[in-house]
Enzyme design. Structure first.
Site: not given
Ligand code: NAD
Ligand code: LMR
Length: 328
Positions: A161, A189
């Site tokens: 952010d 967030h």
């Molecule tokens: P994705 O689905 O591509 O990958 C998630 C991975 O986590 C998968 O491989 C899945 O098998 C694995 N997984 C799920 N539960 C698990 C567990 N208990 N132990 C180990 N592995 C596990 O998702 P992504 O795009 O990589 O996103 C991951 C997370 O990050 C999501 O929750 C998304 O919302 C979050 N995110 C946060 C921000 C932020 O700014 N904080 C930004 C973008 C995404």
């Molecule tokens: C982002 O800020 O890109 C993500 O946290 C969005 C989301 O909810 O996965």
């Protein structure tokens, strides 16, 4: 060359995992003189395991000189044993039309058990960043599930952010991002976050002297706050490369220092600015000597106070919801 450190990454077969692991192994996170041992924790299902096998083959094929160890496991204790750094990325991502609140219960269980495992086996100095959403509350759950670790071991990712906020100011003013300082993002967030330019500078001048108040209120704040949803709409999947880059920035600055730069981190409140102690809240921080300090002494006008109250109320309601079913 330093002694190798352990870095645990959860969800390594996912999108953010793919954009993060290679940079950790190349030294972008902990520096060019810091060897790392990667410990990858994934779910047991065959699709994830097959994808993970491919990622590990690629990691080997990069022949990174700093990659001194590489293992995968489905066992949390094995993944977190003696770990120095943990990037908790694995979670169920939000898809189109899904609200973040829908994810609360699904993900709470994951962060409860991972917090307990960290408590039992991680290094006492472990630095944990929670990326998986809702990341503030997931970090709070992990912290509460790990009573023998200092709350300061736990953090949530709001750096994306802050990076988005600096990038929007750069685009508007034409100044390079590196000339934009003291941008803060407060709170959760989520779309209630408060991207704050009141102390920001652009090329040494106060941002609020250069930028129109209406632009800040009507364009800048909503653009930053809703950027995650806009990316999901456009890509059909949540941000991944920018999220991975922000996770690297967060850990690098925490471990190696931010050189006086303000960095936004979701950290357990110490009561600063009236935020209840323990709540994981986005604050402007300065990192030095492997630690962070929340920037003190900032003032808020009435509009800013209302925005902070709104994001705080949302975080308190998330915390109360998970408290009910996790008995924390
Ligand atoms: P994705 O689905 O591509 O990958 C998630 C991975 O986590 C998968 O491989 C899945 O098998 C694995 N997984 C799920 N539960 C698990 C567990 N208990 N132990 C180990 N592995 C596990 O998702 P992504 O795009 O990589 O996103 C991951 C997370 O990050 C999501 O929750 C998304 O919302 C979050 N995110 C946060 C921000 C932020 O700014 N904080 C930004 C973008 C995404
Ligand atoms: C982002 O800020 O890109 C993500 O946290 C969005 C989301 O909810 O996965």
């Amino acid at each position: 060359m330093k002694t190798p450190v352990r870095v645990t990454v959860t969800g390594p077969a996912g999108q953010i995992g793919y954009s993060t692991l290679f940079r950790i192994a190349s030294g972008a996170m902990l520096g060019p003189d810091q060897p790392v041992e990667l410990r990858l924790l994934e779910r047991t299902n065959s699709t994830s395991q097959s994808a993970l096998k491919g990622v590990m083959m690629e990691l080997e094929d990069c022949a990174f000189p700093l990659l001194h160890g590489l293992m995968s496991t489905t066992d949390q204790k094995e993944a977190f044993r003696d770990t120095d750094y943990a990037l908790l990325i694995g979670a169920r991502p939000r898809g189109p039309g899904m609200e973040r609140a829908d994810l609360l219960e699904a993900n709470a269980q994951i962060f409860n058990t991972q917090g307990r495992a960290l408590d039992e086996v991680a290094k006492r100095s472990v630095k944990v960043i929670v990326v998986g959403n809702p990341c503030n509350t997931n970090a709070w759950i992990a912290m509460k599930s790990a009573p023998s670790l200092s709350p300061k071991c736990f953090s949530a990712m709001l750096r994306l952010d802050q990076n988005r906020a600096r990038a929007q100011v750069a685009k508007k003013t034409g100044a390079p991002v590196s000339h934009i300082h003291q941008v803060a993002v407060w709170g959760n967030h989520s779309p209630t976050m408060f991207p704050d330019l009141s102390a920001a500078t652009v090329d040494g001048r106060k941002a609020t002297d250069i930028l129109d108040a209406a632009w800040i209120r009507d364009e800048f704040i909503p653009t930053v706050a809703k950027r995650g949803s806009e990316i999901i709409k456009a890509r059909g999947a949540s941000s991944a490369a920018s999220a991975g880059a922000a996770a690297i920035d967060h850990m690098r600055d925490w471990a190696l220092g931010s050189a006086g730069e303000w960095v936004t981190m979701g950290v357990p409140s110490d009561g600063s600015y009236g935020i209840p102690e323990g709540l994981v809240f986005g604050f402007p921080c300065v990192c030095r000597n492997g630690d962070y300090d929340i920037v003190q002494g900032l003032g808020f006008d009435d509009e800013a106070k209302a925005r902070i109250a709104k994001t705080l109320a949302e975080l308190e309601s998330e915390r109360d919801a998970v408290k009910a079913f996790l008995k924390l």
